[in-house]
Scaffold this motif. Structure first.
Motif, PDB file in Angstrom:
ATOM      1  N   THR A  61       0.824  -1.205   0.000  1.00 24.27           N
ATOM      2  CA  THR A  61       0.000   0.000   0.000  1.00 24.27           C
ATOM      3  C   THR A  61       0.861   1.259   0.000  1.00 24.27           C
ATOM      4  O   THR A  61       0.574   2.231  -0.713  1.00 24.27           O
ATOM      5  CB  THR A  61      -0.929   0.009   1.228  1.00 24.27           C
ATOM      6  OG1 THR A  61      -1.732  -1.175   1.223  1.00 24.27           O
ATOM      7  CG2 THR A  61      -1.839   1.227   1.218  1.00 24.27           C
ATOM      8  N   SER A  62       1.940   1.251   0.778  1.00 23.39           N
ATOM      9  CA  SER A  62       2.832   2.406   0.848  1.00 23.39           C
ATOM     10  C   SER A  62       3.532   2.648  -0.480  1.00 23.39           C
ATOM     11  O   SER A  62       3.662   3.799  -0.926  1.00 23.39           O
ATOM     12  CB  SER A  62       3.872   2.199   1.953  1.00 23.39           C
ATOM     13  OG  SER A  62       3.256   2.008   3.207  1.00 23.39           O
ATOM     14  N   ILE A  63       3.966   1.576  -1.133  1.00 22.81           N
ATOM     15  CA  ILE A  63       4.704   1.713  -2.394  1.00 22.81           C
ATOM     16  C   ILE A  63       3.810   2.278  -3.492  1.00 22.81           C
ATOM     17  O   ILE A  63       4.189   3.222  -4.202  1.00 22.81           O
ATOM     18  CB  ILE A  63       5.302   0.362  -2.824  1.00 22.81           C
ATOM     19  CG1 ILE A  63       6.441  -0.035  -1.874  1.00 22.81           C
ATOM     20  CG2 ILE A  63       5.816   0.426  -4.260  1.00 22.81           C
ATOM     21  CD1 ILE A  63       7.005  -1.413  -2.136  1.00 22.81           C
ATOM     22  N   TRP A 120       3.043   5.891  -2.816  1.00 24.75           N
ATOM     23  CA  TRP A 120       4.208   6.732  -3.072  1.00 24.75           C
ATOM     24  C   TRP A 120       4.405   6.957  -4.569  1.00 24.75           C
ATOM     25  O   TRP A 120       4.776   8.047  -5.006  1.00 24.75           O
ATOM     26  CB  TRP A 120       5.440   6.076  -2.472  1.00 24.75           C
ATOM     27  CG  TRP A 120       6.724   6.759  -2.819  1.00 24.75           C
ATOM     28  CD1 TRP A 120       7.177   7.963  -2.363  1.00 24.75           C
ATOM     29  CD2 TRP A 120       7.724   6.273  -3.726  1.00 24.75           C
ATOM     30  NE1 TRP A 120       8.402   8.262  -2.914  1.00 24.75           N
ATOM     31  CE2 TRP A 120       8.765   7.240  -3.753  1.00 24.75           C
ATOM     32  CE3 TRP A 120       7.855   5.120  -4.485  1.00 24.75           C
ATOM     33  CZ2 TRP A 120       9.904   7.091  -4.540  1.00 24.75           C
ATOM     34  CZ3 TRP A 120       8.991   4.960  -5.267  1.00 24.75           C
ATOM     35  CH2 TRP A 120       9.991   5.936  -5.281  1.00 24.75           C
ATOM     36  N   GLN A 121       4.110   5.931  -5.377  1.00 25.83           N
ATOM     37  CA  GLN A 121       4.260   6.059  -6.819  1.00 25.83           C
ATOM     38  C   GLN A 121       3.217   6.988  -7.420  1.00 25.83           C
ATOM     39  O   GLN A 121       3.519   7.786  -8.307  1.00 25.83           O
ATOM     40  CB  GLN A 121       4.175   4.675  -7.476  1.00 25.83           C
ATOM     41  CG  GLN A 121       5.372   3.786  -7.181  1.00 25.83           C
ATOM     42  CD  GLN A 121       5.246   2.422  -7.823  1.00 25.83           C
ATOM     43  OE1 GLN A 121       4.139   1.930  -8.037  1.00 25.83           O
ATOM     44  NE2 GLN A 121       6.374   1.782  -8.110  1.00 25.83           N
ATOM     45  N   LEU A 122       1.984   6.884  -6.928  1.00 26.37           N
ATOM     46  CA  LEU A 122       0.893   7.709  -7.449  1.00 26.37           C
ATOM     47  C   LEU A 122      -0.165   7.850  -6.367  1.00 26.37           C
ATOM     48  O   LEU A 122      -0.791   6.868  -5.980  1.00 26.37           O
ATOM     49  CB  LEU A 122       0.290   7.076  -8.711  1.00 26.37           C
ATOM     50  CG  LEU A 122      -0.739   7.909  -9.481  1.00 26.37           C
ATOM     51  CD1 LEU A 122      -0.104   9.199  -9.997  1.00 26.37           C
ATOM     52  CD2 LEU A 122      -1.317   7.096 -10.627  1.00 26.37           C
ATOM     53  N   LEU A 123      -0.350   9.064  -5.881  1.00 22.70           N
ATOM     54  CA  LEU A 123      -1.213   9.298  -4.718  1.00 22.70           C
ATOM     55  C   LEU A 123      -2.630   8.749  -4.878  1.00 22.70           C
ATOM     56  O   LEU A 123      -3.176   8.175  -3.928  1.00 22.70           O
ATOM     57  CB  LEU A 123      -1.252  10.796  -4.394  1.00 22.70           C
ATOM     58  CG  LEU A 123      -2.011  11.177  -3.122  1.00 22.70           C
ATOM     59  CD1 LEU A 123      -1.412  10.475  -1.912  1.00 22.70           C
ATOM     60  CD2 LEU A 123      -1.999  12.701  -2.931  1.00 22.70           C
ATOM     61  N   PRO A 146      -7.417   2.289  -4.116  1.00 20.30           N
ATOM     62  CA  PRO A 146      -7.397   0.819  -4.216  1.00 20.30           C
ATOM     63  C   PRO A 146      -6.425   0.187  -3.223  1.00 20.30           C
ATOM     64  O   PRO A 146      -6.643  -0.945  -2.778  1.00 20.30           O
ATOM     65  CB  PRO A 146      -6.950   0.565  -5.667  1.00 20.30           C
ATOM     66  CG  PRO A 146      -6.234   1.795  -6.068  1.00 20.30           C
ATOM     67  CD  PRO A 146      -6.921   2.921  -5.359  1.00 20.30           C
ATOM     68  N   GLY A 147      -5.363   0.925  -2.873  1.00 17.77           N
ATOM     69  CA  GLY A 147      -4.413   0.381  -1.905  1.00 17.77           C
ATOM     70  C   GLY A 147      -5.060   0.129  -0.561  1.00 17.77           C
ATOM     71  O   GLY A 147      -4.866  -0.926   0.056  1.00 17.77           O
TER      72      GLY A 147
END
Length: 211
Positions: A178-180, A183-186, A191-192
């Motif tokens: 979820t963090s990754i 971090w890549q796209l807010l 969905p995270g």
């Protein structure tokens, strides 16, 4: 729409050829389940916008998804009712969690300057403490109910990390994912968080071998 969902749920509660009944009939439709997980992400983000309301949002979303997987009636009204009930005392949990996150973040930022002696220990300890707080919050939210409240949920959530250490690895991986993606796209936070709620529920409800 609700009547359609009710009819679908009744059809899914059928017996299998061997006479047994599906434990999670709501999981049969994979695309529908994916859509429901996304919807859970939307509800969790909306409910947790004030940060201190995040524990209540997680608790309501977990209960909502649990009802869906059991093919029970799961409506936005029920989610809202759970959210309101969880928020009555859950804001205290949210405030304490937020305060802990602020303190840990400050320590990590300070240690990141490498000015403090033993900053490596501070970074490692702060990261472990942050993960522990997140795990207890997730496990407690999955165990909250209007009948028993947050005190019992927090106690059971913390105890589960000792009685079920395998949950730690699985939930840490879910948190990391979820963090990754966030971090890549807010916007991927939506969905995270939905997938994170699904993972928490799966860890809690997974079958254990009989002793």
């Amino acid at each position: 729409m609700l009547s359609l969902r009710g009819g679908r749920n009744q059809r899914q509660r059928r017996d299998l050829p061997d006479g047994t009944t599906l434990r999670w009939p709501g999981a049969e439709g994979k695309f529908a389940l994916f859509a429901e997980v996304l919807w859970i992400g939307v509800l969790t983000v909306a409910g947790g916008l004030l940060i201190v309301t995040l524990p209540a949002a997680l608790a309501a979303s977990t209960r909502h998804l649990h009802r869906y997987l059991r093919a029970d009636r799961s409506t936005i009204g029920q989610w809202w009712s759970d959210f309101g009930a969880a928020l009555r005392t859950g804001w205290i949990v949210g405030l304490a969690t937020t305060a802990a996150a602020v303190v840990l973040s400050f320590n990590l930022l300070l240690a990141g300057t490498r000015v403090l002696p033993g900053w490596q220990v501070v970074v490692a300890g702060g990261a472990l403490a942050g993960v522990l707080v997140a795990l207890i919050l997730l496990q407690s939210a999955a165990r909250w109910s209007p009948e028993h409240g947050w005190r019992r949920a927090l106690r059971d959530g913390a105890r589960s990390l000792i009685t079920d250490p395998g949950a730690i690895i699985q939930l840490v991986l879910a948190l990391l994912l979820t963090s990754i993606v966030t971090w890549q796209l807010l916007p991927l936070l939506v969905p995270g968080l939905g997938c994170l709620v699904f993972a928490v529920l799966a860890v809690k409800e997974r079958e254990r071998p009989a002793k």
